[in-house]
Each structure stands twice: as structure tokens, then as C-alpha cells.
Write a protein that holds these residues in place. Structure first.
Motif, PDB file in Angstrom:
ATOM      1  N   LEU A   1       0.833  -1.209   0.000  1.00  0.00           N
ATOM      2  CA  LEU A   1       0.000   0.000   0.000  1.00  0.00           C
ATOM      3  C   LEU A   1       0.864   1.254   0.000  1.00  0.00           C
ATOM      4  N   ILE A   2       0.254   2.336  -0.455  1.00  0.00           N
ATOM      5  CA  ILE A   2       0.848   3.664  -0.267  1.00  0.00           C
ATOM      6  C   ILE A   2      -0.030   4.349   0.779  1.00  0.00           C
ATOM      7  N   VAL A   3       0.577   4.875   1.828  1.00  0.00           N
ATOM      8  CA  VAL A   3      -0.189   5.697   2.768  1.00  0.00           C
ATOM      9  C   VAL A   3       0.125   7.152   2.419  1.00  0.00           C
ATOM     10  N   GLU A   4      -0.860   7.816   1.844  1.00  0.00           N
ATOM     11  CA  GLU A   4      -0.699   9.204   1.397  1.00  0.00           C
ATOM     12  C   GLU A   4      -1.192  10.118   2.518  1.00  0.00           C
ATOM     13  N   ASP A   5      -0.262  10.780   3.189  1.00  0.00           N
ATOM     14  CA  ASP A   5      -0.632  11.691   4.281  1.00  0.00           C
ATOM     15  C   ASP A   5      -0.722  13.108   3.690  1.00  0.00           C
ATOM     16  N   ALA A   6      -1.964  13.523   3.426  1.00  0.00           N
ATOM     17  CA  ALA A   6      -2.185  14.819   2.755  1.00  0.00           C
ATOM     18  C   ALA A   6      -2.613  15.882   3.767  1.00  0.00           C
ATOM     19  N   ALA A   7      -1.976  15.851   4.953  1.00  0.00           N
ATOM     20  CA  ALA A   7      -2.389  16.731   6.063  1.00  0.00           C
ATOM     21  C   ALA A   7      -2.434  18.207   5.665  1.00  0.00           C
ATOM     22  N   TYR A   8      -1.539  18.602   4.734  1.00  0.00           N
ATOM     23  CA  TYR A   8      -1.405  20.045   4.455  1.00  0.00           C
ATOM     24  C   TYR A   8      -1.976  20.449   3.104  1.00  0.00           C
TER      25      TYR A   8
ATOM     26  N   PRO B   1      -7.721   4.164  -9.466  1.00  0.00           N
ATOM     27  CA  PRO B   1      -9.154   4.194  -9.768  1.00  0.00           C
ATOM     28  C   PRO B   1      -9.936   3.006  -9.204  1.00  0.00           C
ATOM     29  N   GLU B   2      -9.234   1.880  -8.975  1.00  0.00           N
ATOM     30  CA  GLU B   2      -9.953   0.708  -8.443  1.00  0.00           C
ATOM     31  C   GLU B   2      -9.941   0.696  -6.910  1.00  0.00           C
ATOM     32  N   ASN B   3      -9.408   1.733  -6.312  1.00  0.00           N
ATOM     33  CA  ASN B   3      -9.327   1.815  -4.851  1.00  0.00           C
ATOM     34  C   ASN B   3      -8.683   0.568  -4.239  1.00  0.00           C
ATOM     35  N   GLN B   4      -7.458   0.297  -4.674  1.00  0.00           N
ATOM     36  CA  GLN B   4      -6.764  -0.903  -4.184  1.00  0.00           C
ATOM     37  C   GLN B   4      -5.472  -0.601  -3.442  1.00  0.00           C
ATOM     38  N   TYR B   5      -4.751   0.436  -3.896  1.00  0.00           N
ATOM     39  CA  TYR B   5      -3.367   0.577  -3.449  1.00  0.00           C
ATOM     40  C   TYR B   5      -3.102   1.746  -2.506  1.00  0.00           C
ATOM     41  N   VAL B   6      -4.004   2.724  -2.501  1.00  0.00           N
ATOM     42  CA  VAL B   6      -3.677   3.958  -1.773  1.00  0.00           C
ATOM     43  C   VAL B   6      -4.652   4.206  -0.626  1.00  0.00           C
ATOM     44  N   VAL B   7      -4.082   4.470   0.546  1.00  0.00           N
ATOM     45  CA  VAL B   7      -4.868   4.958   1.683  1.00  0.00           C
ATOM     46  C   VAL B   7      -4.606   6.458   1.753  1.00  0.00           C
ATOM     47  N   LEU B   8      -5.654   7.249   1.700  1.00  0.00           N
ATOM     48  CA  LEU B   8      -5.492   8.697   1.823  1.00  0.00           C
ATOM     49  C   LEU B   8      -5.824   9.101   3.262  1.00  0.00           C
ATOM     50  N   ALA B   9      -4.893   9.799   3.911  1.00  0.00           N
ATOM     51  CA  ALA B   9      -5.129  10.274   5.285  1.00  0.00           C
ATOM     52  C   ALA B   9      -5.177  11.793   5.267  1.00  0.00           C
ATOM     53  N   GLN B  10      -6.219  12.365   5.855  1.00  0.00           N
ATOM     54  CA  GLN B  10      -6.298  13.832   5.959  1.00  0.00           C
ATOM     55  C   GLN B  10      -6.771  14.239   7.350  1.00  0.00           C
TER      56      GLN B  10
END
Ligand SMILES: Cc1ncc(COP(=O)(O)O)c(C=O)c1O
Length: 435
Positions: A221-228, A246-255
Motif C-alpha cells: 500500500l501507499i499511505v498518502e498523508d495529505a495533512a497540508y 481508480p480501483e481503490n486498491q493501493y492507496v490509503v489517503l489520510a487527511q
């Protein structure tokens, strides 16, 4: 008689004090200190009036008040999750047809820190691998250590995480047979904490391609920390890494709402691959079976009324001025001949300072001692490295323009310049004695 010793769990024994505690202690012990270290936000712009209005709208309305003061669900308020999903789509220019995302893929958490911890708890067994940026957000690095992760790191340059170095690391893990221990790659991709750098558009796409390629046997997975992300002062927004999944498989978005709204609300959220949501919610059930329901209603109201967007626009203007005050003061006090360089971020709260090699910035360095005498504080850059992937640079520092006023920023940099001069003088004296 002393009490018989407690037995502490191995996780507890692995958990060390976060460096942030040391920084906070310095600030608490000395009220005259100008902290360019704290990750706190601007106090003048905190949205008190907006929060009062939202609370009144909710609490003066019987059914709404009862709903907000009752327990909510573990996953969080459905209407807020729906709003967040729609805002993400709008920010990334996506239509529902482009992307397989639903409000059921969104979870609300007690700050994004809880989400990051839950991800670690859900995915990591002791000895598993996690790749972070070098330098990285030091609080999460401490969390990963506490969970027993083995940390590997990849350098950050002007365009964010160096994806070609990452590609080589992933190839190496394939060759050594360790790729199956790699759980995720943690990236703070907008105005990174600590360097202020942003991951470029081509690198966003390449990052997703790389994890797809190396996920043959087991998904990385990629954990994308988009806090800013929302705190942008110059240039156009960039699409999230999540938008390349697009298939919502690889990325966790954290905000989080801590930086663009108020840390006191301590509310964050995540957008998760579908098969990760249930295990995360089961563990969140152990933590708290739901974050503060009232605060989620407040945020739902702030978003729906437009107060949130107006607030973020105001914040951007205020922080742009502060960033400019800090970088102008640096230019005034540190001429090119000083050999000191710094980043000029397009957003976020941080500037990364690089001193000439040999000028140590650590907690017991001559520079830190001089800075504390001058009543100014910075974050030693070495806190932001793990050290498991090569030597740790000891001549860097993070400055924040979050909490200090423009005047304090100017005064803080003047003090830092005096501290740097004092540290230089101390070094030359020592060198003379050694000769
Ligand atoms: C990059 C990053 N991620 C996550 C967090 C956690 O913030 P919170 O738990 O308040 O949402 C912070 C706070 O400073 C941060 O800088």
C-alpha cells in the motif's frame, strides 16, 4: 518498600518518548521562548466564531442536538463522510464514473494520528518493513518503531520522494526475497512535514505504478498523508496520489481538520481500500468505537454552510504572509556567504534549513545551546531520520511558521542568526585550542 516491578508489554517497552515531548518541555519551561519548532497552528485565525455558530445551529435544534450528543458509529457520521468524498472528487477533478469510491470507503478518526496508528496496527507485525521518506514526519516514525516495524527510507529532493531510488529499493527487496514483508510506503506528499516539499505530478503516477508492479504476490500500500493539502499559498493544486488508484486498491489517503481548521477538534479521516476498511474498523472498535460524534456534527455543519471554505481562504492569506515574513527574515540574516540554505514551500507550515556540513543542530549541539540561550527553538533535523538506511545528516533543522506571529518570526530568525554566530565562534575557539 518499593512496589514490585510491573510487567510491561513488548510494545510498551519498544515505545520511547517522542522527541516532540522534549520540544514542548523547552517551550513550557520558558515562556519567553520563540518556538519555531512547534507544529501548532496560528492562534489569531482559529475559527471560534464559526464553531460557536455551528454548535448553536446543532444544539438549539432538538433532534439534531439529540443525534449529535448520542454515540455515533465506529466509521463516523454518514453525511460528513459523503461530503468529504464529494470534496475529494471535486479537488481531484474526478467523476463517480472515474473512481470506484463511496462514502463507505471513508472513515472518521480522532485526528489523522489515530488513522495512522490504526493502519500500523492493522498491517504491521514486528519485523515487517515500512518505507518512509528521509527526512520524514518524526511522530509517525516513533509510532512505527513502537509497532516493531523495520523502517527503510528513501531520500526526498526538490520534487518529493525520489521514486527512482524507491524503484531500486523495491528491486532489491525482490532480489533478497523480503518484498513480502513490505507493508506500505508512507508519503507526506503536499508541503511535506518536515521539508515543505511537494511530490511532483509525474512522481505521483510513478509511485502507484511501482507498487502495482511489486504487488504480484501480496499488495503493497501507499499511505498518502495529505495533512497540508488545503494550505496552499502559491500555484495550482495537484491531484492526490489516490486519484491514480481508480480501483481503490493501493492507496490509503489520510487527511486531517487539525491544520486547515482547528487541532482542538482533533478529527481526521481516511479513504481506504474496501478490504482494509473492516479490519481497521474492528481495531477502531477496540480503541473507542467511534470518534467524537458532536465534533463530527460540527464539522459537517461547517462544511455544509460554507464557513469552512471561507475559513481556509482566510488561513491561506494569513499563512502566506507568515511564510513570506519567515523567508524574508532568513534572507536578511543569512546571506549567501553563510552557506545556509532553506526551502521556500508553496504551502504547509514548514521551512527546512540546511547548515554547512559540520554545523551540528542536534539537541546537545553548540547551536542548540546557543539557540536556547537566545530563547529560540527549532526542530533538530536528525529527529526526522531513522538512521537504518545510512548516515543521518546532522546539520539540518525544521522551522515552522505556524504559531509564531510575523513579528515573532522576524525576531526568532534574528535570534537564530545570533545563535549561529555564537556556535561558529565556539567552533573556531575549539579548533584553535586543538591546533
Ligand atoms: C504530516 C502529519 N500527519 C499527521 C499529523 C497528525 O495530526 P492530527 O492527529 O492532529 O490530525 C500531523 C500533525 O502535525 C502531521 O504533521
Amino acid at each position: 518498600m518499593p512496589p514490585t516491578p510491573l510487567h510491561l508489554s513488548s510494545r510498551s517497552r519498544r515505545t520511547t518518548e517522542q522527541p516532540i515531548s522534549w520540544l514542548i518541555q523547552q517551550a513550557v519551561e520558558n515562556r519567553d521562548l520563540i518556538s519555531l519548532a512547534a507544529g501548532l497552528v496560528d492562534e489569531e485565525t482559529l475559527p471560534a466564531a464559526e464553531v460557536v455558530q455551528a454548535c448553536e445551529a446543532i444544539l438549539r435544534d432538538g433532534p439534531r442536538a439529540r443525534a449529535a450528543l448520542q454515540y455515533g458509529t465506529t466509521q463516523g457520521l454518514a453525511s460528513l463522510r459523503q461530503q468529504l468524498l464529494e470534496r475529494l472528487r471535486a479537488a481531484d477533478g474526478l467523476t463517480p464514473a472515474d473512481h470506484k469510491l463511496a462514502a463507505s470507503d471513508v472513515v472518521l478518526t480522532t485526528g489523522s494520528q489515530q488513522l495512522l496508528y490504526l493502519l500500523g496496527e492493522t498491517l504491521i507485525d514486528p519485523g515487517d518493513l515500512v518505507i518512509v521518506e528521509a527526512p520524514t514526519y518524526f511522530v509517525f516514525q516513533g509510532t512505527l518503531r513502537s509497532l516493531g516495524a523495520r523502517i527503510l527510507s528513501v531520500p526526498v529532493d526538490h520534487d518529493g520522494l525520489d521514486v527512482e531510488v524507491l524503484a531500486e529499493l523495491l528491486d532489491r527487496l525482490e532480489r533478497t526475497g523480503e518484498i513480502h514483508r513490505l507493508r506500505f510506503i508512507y508519503v507526506c506528499d503536499y508541503f511535506q512535514n518536515p521539508t515543505g516539499r511537494t511530490l511532483s505530478l509525474p512522481r505521483r503516477q510513478r509511485l502507484v505504478e511501482l507498487v502495482e508492479r511489486h504487488s504480484r504476490r501480496q499488495r503493497i500500500l501507499i499511505v498518502e498523508d495529505a495533512a497540508y493539502r488545503e494550505l496552499r499559498y502559491d500555484g495550482p493544486d495537484l491531484p492526490s496520489i489516490k486519484s491514480f488508484d481508480p480501483e481503490n486498491q493501493y492507496v490509503v489517503l489520510a487527511q486531517t481538520f487539525s491544520k486547515p481548521c482547528a487541532p482542538g477538534l482533533k478529527t481526521g479521516f481516511g479513504v481506504l481500500p474496501r478490504d482494509l476498511m473492516e479490519p481497521v474498523l474492528l481495531l477502531k472498535g477496540n480503541h473507542d468505537f467511534g470518534s467524537s460524534n458532536l465534533l463530527q456534527h460540527v464539522l459537517d455543519d461547517l462544511l455544509a454552510s460554507g464557513a469552512y471554505d471561507r475559513h481556509v481562504a482566510r488561513l491561506r492569506r494569513a499563512y502566506r504572509r507568515k511564510r513570506d515574513a519567515l523567508t524574508a527574515a532568513l534572507a536578511e540574516h543569512f546571506p549567501a556567504s553563510s552557506g545556509i540554505r532553506w526551502t521556500r514551500p508553496d504551502g504547509g507550515l514548514y521551512v527546512w534549513l540546511t547548515f554547512p556540513e559540520g554545523t551540528e543542530t542536534g539537541p546537545s549541539s553548540a547551536l542548540m545551546r546557543a539557540a536556547l540561550r537566545e530563547n529560540v527553538l527549532y526542530v533538530p533535523g536528525e529527529f526526522c531520520y531513522d538512521g537504518s538506511s545510512g548516515p543521518v545528516p546532522r546539520h539540518e533543522a525544521r522551522l515552522s511558521f505556524g504559531v509564531a506571529s510575523e513579528e515573532q518570526l522576524r525576531e526568532g530568525v534574528a535570534r537564530l542568526a545570533r545563535a549561529a554566530a555564537a556556535a561558529r565562534a565556539e567552533r573556531s575557539e575549539l579548533a584553535a585550542i586543538e591546533l
